[in-house]
Design an enzyme around this catalytic site. Structure first.
Site, PDB file in Angstrom:
ATOM      1  N   HIS A 218      18.335 -59.105 -76.147  1.00 34.11           N
ATOM      2  CA  HIS A 218      19.232 -59.010 -75.000  1.00 34.11           C
ATOM      3  C   HIS A 218      20.651 -59.392 -75.374  1.00 34.11           C
ATOM      4  CE1 HIS A 218      19.937 -57.889 -70.912  1.00 34.11           C
ATOM      5  NE2 HIS A 218      20.884 -58.792 -70.945  1.00 34.11           N
ATOM      6  N   TYR A 222      24.965 -57.453 -75.264  1.00 34.65           N
ATOM      7  CA  TYR A 222      26.333 -57.960 -75.036  1.00 34.65           C
ATOM      8  C   TYR A 222      27.182 -57.801 -76.290  1.00 34.65           C
ATOM      9  CZ  TYR A 222      24.245 -59.191 -70.733  1.00 34.65           C
ATOM     10  OH  TYR A 222      23.588 -59.070 -69.545  1.00 34.65           O
ATOM     11  N   HIS A 372      18.636 -47.121 -66.434  1.00 37.46           N
ATOM     12  CA  HIS A 372      19.532 -48.294 -66.446  1.00 37.46           C
ATOM     13  C   HIS A 372      20.386 -48.316 -67.712  1.00 37.46           C
ATOM     14  CE1 HIS A 372      20.862 -52.446 -66.934  1.00 37.46           C
ATOM     15  NE2 HIS A 372      20.025 -52.623 -67.952  1.00 37.46           N
ATOM     16  N   PHE A 373      19.725 -48.192 -68.868  1.00 37.76           N
ATOM     17  CA  PHE A 373      20.544 -48.471 -70.050  1.00 37.76           C
ATOM     18  C   PHE A 373      21.428 -47.307 -70.465  1.00 37.76           C
ATOM     19  CE2 PHE A 373      16.344 -47.969 -72.402  1.00 37.76           C
ATOM     20  CZ  PHE A 373      16.675 -46.871 -73.184  1.00 37.76           C
ATOM     21  N   HIS A 374      21.188 -46.110 -69.921  1.00 33.53           N
ATOM     22  CA  HIS A 374      22.183 -45.072 -70.217  1.00 33.53           C
ATOM     23  C   HIS A 374      23.434 -45.264 -69.362  1.00 33.53           C
ATOM     24  CE1 HIS A 374      18.974 -43.196 -72.558  1.00 33.53           C
ATOM     25  NE2 HIS A 374      19.963 -42.623 -73.198  1.00 33.53           N
ATOM     26  N   ARG A 435       8.323 -44.310 -69.484  1.00 31.69           N
ATOM     27  CA  ARG A 435       9.322 -44.094 -70.523  1.00 31.69           C
ATOM     28  C   ARG A 435       8.593 -43.848 -71.839  1.00 31.69           C
ATOM     29  NH1 ARG A 435      11.728 -50.064 -72.238  1.00 31.69           N
ATOM     30  NH2 ARG A 435      12.939 -48.794 -73.655  1.00 31.69           N
ATOM     31  N   ARG A 436       9.319 -43.463 -72.870  1.00 37.19           N
ATOM     32  CA  ARG A 436       8.800 -43.318 -74.236  1.00 37.19           C
ATOM     33  C   ARG A 436       7.509 -42.500 -74.291  1.00 37.19           C
ATOM     34  NH1 ARG A 436       9.785 -49.486 -76.583  1.00 37.19           N
ATOM     35  NH2 ARG A 436      11.899 -49.049 -77.246  1.00 37.19           N
TER      36      ARG A 436
HETATM   37 FE1  HAS Z   1      19.974 -54.442 -69.269  1.00 33.16          FE
HETATM   38  C1  HAS Z   1      16.700 -53.717 -70.079  1.00 33.16           C
HETATM   39  C2  HAS Z   1      18.927 -56.752 -66.992  1.00 33.16           C
HETATM   40  C3  HAS Z   1      23.260 -55.350 -68.644  1.00 33.16           C
HETATM   41  C4  HAS Z   1      21.007 -52.527 -71.920  1.00 33.16           C
HETATM   42  N1  HAS Z   1      19.041 -53.312 -70.700  1.00 33.16           N
HETATM   43  C5  HAS Z   1      17.685 -53.120 -70.845  1.00 33.16           C
HETATM   44  C6  HAS Z   1      17.442 -52.244 -71.947  1.00 33.16           C
HETATM   45  C7  HAS Z   1      18.658 -51.941 -72.491  1.00 33.16           C
HETATM   46  C8  HAS Z   1      19.657 -52.610 -71.694  1.00 33.16           C
HETATM   47  C9  HAS Z   1      18.913 -51.072 -73.704  1.00 33.16           C
HETATM   48  O1  HAS Z   1      16.342 -58.315 -66.403  1.00 33.16           O
HETATM   49  C10 HAS Z   1      16.074 -51.721 -72.396  1.00 33.16           C
HETATM   50  C11 HAS Z   1      15.485 -52.505 -73.511  1.00 33.16           C
HETATM   51  C12 HAS Z   1      14.185 -51.886 -73.944  1.00 33.16           C
HETATM   52  O2  HAS Z   1      14.234 -50.933 -74.738  1.00 33.16           O
HETATM   53  O3  HAS Z   1      13.135 -52.307 -73.464  1.00 33.16           O
HETATM   54  N2  HAS Z   1      20.907 -55.756 -68.008  1.00 33.16           N
HETATM   55  C13 HAS Z   1      20.294 -56.592 -67.143  1.00 33.16           C
HETATM   56  C14 HAS Z   1      21.298 -57.345 -66.394  1.00 33.16           C
HETATM   57  C15 HAS Z   1      22.516 -56.933 -66.871  1.00 33.16           C
HETATM   58  C16 HAS Z   1      22.270 -55.950 -67.888  1.00 33.16           C
HETATM   59  C17 HAS Z   1      21.068 -58.345 -65.316  1.00 33.16           C
HETATM   60  N3  HAS Z   1      21.781 -54.007 -70.098  1.00 33.16           N
HETATM   61  C18 HAS Z   1      23.001 -54.502 -69.713  1.00 33.16           C
HETATM   62  C19 HAS Z   1      24.022 -54.017 -70.582  1.00 33.16           C
HETATM   63  C20 HAS Z   1      23.391 -53.225 -71.520  1.00 33.16           C
HETATM   64  C21 HAS Z   1      21.982 -53.232 -71.190  1.00 33.16           C
HETATM   65  C22 HAS Z   1      25.497 -54.361 -70.473  1.00 33.16           C
HETATM   66  C23 HAS Z   1      23.944 -52.458 -72.671  1.00 33.16           C
HETATM   67  C24 HAS Z   1      25.185 -52.464 -73.050  1.00 33.16           C
HETATM   68  N4  HAS Z   1      18.166 -55.080 -68.639  1.00 33.16           N
HETATM   69  C25 HAS Z   1      17.953 -56.096 -67.749  1.00 33.16           C
HETATM   70  C26 HAS Z   1      16.510 -56.395 -67.693  1.00 33.16           C
HETATM   71  C27 HAS Z   1      15.879 -55.537 -68.584  1.00 33.16           C
HETATM   72  C28 HAS Z   1      16.947 -54.722 -69.151  1.00 33.16           C
HETATM   73  C29 HAS Z   1      15.826 -57.413 -66.871  1.00 33.16           C
HETATM   74  C30 HAS Z   1      14.377 -55.486 -68.926  1.00 33.16           C
HETATM   75  C31 HAS Z   1      13.606 -54.712 -67.967  1.00 33.16           C
HETATM   76  C32 HAS Z   1      12.186 -54.464 -68.410  1.00 33.16           C
HETATM   77  O4  HAS Z   1      11.293 -54.626 -67.571  1.00 33.16           O
HETATM   78  O5  HAS Z   1      11.918 -54.065 -69.561  1.00 33.16           O
HETATM   79  C33 HAS Z   1      23.874 -57.492 -66.415  1.00 33.16           C
HETATM   80  O6  HAS Z   1      24.626 -57.914 -67.534  1.00 33.16           O
HETATM   81  C34 HAS Z   1      24.633 -56.483 -65.609  1.00 33.16           C
HETATM   82  C35 HAS Z   1      25.872 -57.103 -64.968  1.00 33.16           C
HETATM   83  C36 HAS Z   1      26.841 -56.031 -64.576  1.00 33.16           C
HETATM   84  C37 HAS Z   1      27.481 -55.958 -63.408  1.00 33.16           C
HETATM   85  C38 HAS Z   1      28.391 -54.788 -63.139  1.00 33.16           C
HETATM   86  C39 HAS Z   1      29.854 -55.175 -63.031  1.00 33.16           C
HETATM   87  C40 HAS Z   1      30.689 -53.952 -62.846  1.00 33.16           C
HETATM   88  C41 HAS Z   1      31.842 -53.682 -63.532  1.00 33.16           C
HETATM   89  C42 HAS Z   1      32.539 -52.382 -63.265  1.00 33.16           C
HETATM   90  C43 HAS Z   1      33.632 -52.543 -62.227  1.00 33.16           C
HETATM   91  C44 HAS Z   1      34.331 -51.259 -62.063  1.00 33.16           C
HETATM   92  C45 HAS Z   1      35.686 -51.129 -61.809  1.00 33.16           C
HETATM   93  C46 HAS Z   1      36.291 -49.740 -61.856  1.00 33.16           C
HETATM   94  C47 HAS Z   1      36.606 -52.266 -61.595  1.00 33.16           C
HETATM   95  C48 HAS Z   1      27.296 -56.969 -62.353  1.00 33.16           C
HETATM   96  C49 HAS Z   1      32.461 -54.631 -64.504  1.00 33.16           C
HETATM   97  C50 HAS Z   1      36.151 -49.032 -60.575  1.00 33.16           C
HETATM   98  C51 HAS Z   1      36.677 -47.662 -60.819  1.00 33.16           C
HETATM   99  C52 HAS Z   1      36.399 -46.574 -60.085  1.00 33.16           C
HETATM  100  C53 HAS Z   1      37.012 -45.243 -60.452  1.00 33.16           C
HETATM  101  C54 HAS Z   1      35.526 -46.632 -58.875  1.00 33.16           C
END
Ligand code: HAS
Length: 577
Positions: A218, A222, A372-374, A435-436
């Site tokens: 995990h 980051y 999610h991860f894409h 998946r997979r």
């Molecule tokens: Fe995740 C599984 C939870 C972030 C990647 N994640 C994965 C896997 C990958 C992955 C590859 O709790 C699969 C692994 C596998 O092969 O089994 N993930 C989270 C949580 C976050 C999170 C809580 N993941 C990421 C990021 C990744 C990534 C970043 C890659 C870079 N994830 C999980 C969990 C699993 C998981 C479980 C396991 C599930 C399972 O059962 O297997 C947090 O860090 C997310 C926080 C993000 C936010 C969004 C903030 C929004 C922003 C954009 C603002 C936009 C603006 C612009 C200002 C709260 C900063 C607006 C503009 C306009 C034009 C409208």
């Protein structure tokens, strides 16, 4: 800033090698959508098997591309802000370790001896060179940290009261996370997997291996994300025509990542029975903690964009969105970064769903996960990587961007593709689509008794998105390699876009030093992981022998490292006593 030819070459190679390999990674991404939608009912295509392709897709796109890029961008950032080049011997040493490691792992995957996916969970066994290769790639990628840390200490001595540039601070935070988390995967590979893959040990403790993997796994996400965050904080506001709303917010977010990125890996193991409930709940709560720096980022960058829009004459509450330079070819990085941010809204929300214990039961191991991860790694991370690769190459080499008007539309096309693709996957995941899995062989073959018609629209939607993404990627290759093969038009320099800061808060020592944060990091890690490792060692279940993906019968322990590559006729399989 002028830089030496050797340093330029280093950055060219560190950008060029992964982008070249990416062509294979992207091809196998498209193939996934084709197999899964049932357009073909085959286990392989062009002599490459489904799981072999999925492994190449995951390892190239998620490990090779991201690690090479993080190092190249790290070198560029440190050199640009410190106005000094890192030690060449160390930098080239790191490059060769990464390259040799990549060649070893690539050979094992292409030879069909390592179809174990990027998570290489035992009991699936790969050729030892695959494990050794990925270990070398990872070690090579953290070697530069020691070089940069030395430069930082020297710089700090001369600038004791100056705030460390935000981009440098986040680079050092990122590579510290990377160094710490990779220790666990190094142990997994060197102590558990290689001796078992060679046949020296008959079985492996699967739970311990998975727990060690996710200690790394995990934090890995980051490590992918933070280079993009550096661009969001230090470049995007300026590119938008405004200023960064708060520099302190970026520092707080960076240090929160340092303490929360690693001790959350058990949220990938909510379904692993060997780990007890209390640990799962604690790491689940910490996972909500790791979302906080992203929420801070969302508000800070939104405020910075609002400031930019207002400076450009916008009116009303949300009018600023209409005033941003979406299609300006000279500011094409803006397009790549804003599209990534937009996708991350959905990537983040789905992540929060995953981290909630009960909801995780619904989506674990379903197509929801790649959905999610894409929207995370293939969203903000991938777009920042390809946009910055083109930018860095063009500025350092002094070449003009090939087809600038095409370059600026690539991220929008990719975003549309991902939105369609990930919606198909997420929807399918909620309907139980796994998946997979090569769905075309059974569930999406109308002639098969397992045919599941609910997954026809979901997988076709993913296919449509996949085709759009592939076209966007082909356009990227045309722009990147077109620039690479064009003639130099001016002197190449190392220059990064730098945003001014709107509220340039005074220096707060706590947010400009590593020691207290490293102590907090160590304490949280110990609390979160000592019990998890005790559980994994105490309740290992029966040790697992070695399996290859093409055979439900274990490889006998006395067969050597390359064992398992031959197909065994089904008639020769004995199922149990
Ligand atoms: Fe995740 C599984 C939870 C972030 C990647 N994640 C994965 C896997 C990958 C992955 C590859 O709790 C699969 C692994 C596998 O092969 O089994 N993930 C989270 C949580 C976050 C999170 C809580 N993941 C990421 C990021 C990744 C990534 C970043 C890659 C870079 N994830 C999980 C969990 C699993 C998981 C479980 C396991 C599930 C399972 O059962 O297997 C947090 O860090 C997310 C926080 C993000 C936010 C969004 C903030 C929004 C922003 C954009 C603002 C936009 C603006 C612009 C200002 C709260 C900063 C607006 C503009 C306009 C034009 C409208």
């Amino acid at each position: 800033m002028n830089i030496s030819t050797s340093f330029k070459k280093l950055i060219y190679w560190e950008l060029g090698i992964p982008v070249t390999l990416l062509t294979i990674g992207i091809y196998h991404g498209l193939m996934q959508t084709i197999y899964r939608s049932g357009v073909i009912h085959a286990s392989n295509m062009a002599h490459l098997d489904y799981y072999q392709g999925l492994t190449l897709h995951g390892v190239i796109n998620a490990i090779v591309l991201t690690s090479f890029f993080a190092v190249a961008f790290g070198h560029a950032t440190i050199a640009f802000y410190f106005k000094r080049e890192p030690d060449k011997l160390v930098a080239w040493g790191s490059f060769w370790l990464m390259t040799i490691g990549t060649v070893m792992a690539a050979w094992a995957m292409l030879a069909g001896k390592a179809s174990v996916l990027y998570t290489f969970y035992p009991p699936l066994k790969a050729h030892p060179l695959f494990y050794l290769g990925t270990a070398l790639l990872i070690v090579g990628s953290w070697v530069p940290l020691f070089n940069w840390a030395r430069m930082y200490v020297l710089w700090k001595r001369e600038h004791a009261d100056t705030k460390t540039p935000l981009a440098v601070l986040i680079t050092l935070i990122n590579f510290t996370i990377w160094f710490v988390c990779t220790l666990a995967v190094a142990y997994e590979v060197l102590v558990l997997l290689i001796p078992w893959a060679i046949g020296w040990k008959a079985t492996v403790n699967v739970t311990l291996a998975r727990t060690l993997f996710w200690f790394f796994g995990h934090a890995l996400v980051y490590f992918w994300l933070l280079p993009a965050y550096i661009m969001f904080y230090t470049m995007l506001p300026g590119l938008a025509g405004g200023k960064l709303f708060s520099d302190l917010a970026g520092r707080v977010a960076g240090f929160l990542f340092l303490i929360f990125s690693i001790p959350v890996g058990v949220h990938h193991q909510f379904s692993d029975p060997s780990i007890t409930k209390g640990i799962k709940m604690f790491q689940g709560l910490l996972t909500f903690g790791v979302a906080i720096p992203s929420f801070i980022t969302a508000f800070t960058i939104a405020a910075s964009l609002e400031y930019a829009g207002r400076k450009r004459g916008s009116k009303g509450l949300l009018g600023f969105f209409a005033r941003l330079p979406y299609l300006d070819p000279d500011k094409f990085l803006f397009a790549y970064l804003i599209c990534g941010l937009f996708l991350f809204i959905f990537g983040g929300l789905t992540g929060i769903v995953n981290s909630s214990g009960q909801l995780n039961n619904v989506i674990h191991n379903t197509a929801w996960l790649p959905g999610h991860f894409h929207m995370t790694i293939a969203g903000p991370v991938f777009l920042a990587i390809i946009g910055m690769s083109t930018y860095l190459y063009a500025t350092i080499s002094g070449k003009r961007i090939f087809l600038p008007n095409v370059n600026v539309i690539i991220p929008y096309m990719w975003t549309i593709g991902i939105l369609i693709f990930s919606t198909g996957l997420s929807w399918g995941g909620l309907l139980g689509e796994p998946r997979r899995t090569n769905l075309g062989l059974t569930y999406l073959d109308p002639k098969n008794e397992l045919f599941t018609p609910e997954w026809v629209p979901t997988t076709l939607m993913a296919l449509a998105g996949g085709i759009i993404m592939t076209i966007a990627a082909i356009l990227f290759f045309i722009v990147f390699f077109g620039t690479l093969f064009s003639k130099r038009t001016k002197e190449g320099v190392l220059v990064l876009p730098v945003s001014e800061i709107l509220h340039d808060e005074r220096r707060i020592p706590l947010f400009d030093t590593f020691k207290p944060w490293l102590v907090v990091m160590a304490v949280i890690l110990a609390l979160a992981y000592i019990p998890a490792f005790i559980d994994a060692s105490k309740n290992p279940g029966p040790g697992a022998p070695r399996f290859t993906p093409d055979n439900p019968v274990a490889v006998p322990a006395n067969e050597g490292a390359a064992a398992g590559s031959k197909q065994i006729h089904p008639a020769s399989i004995t199922l149990g006593p």
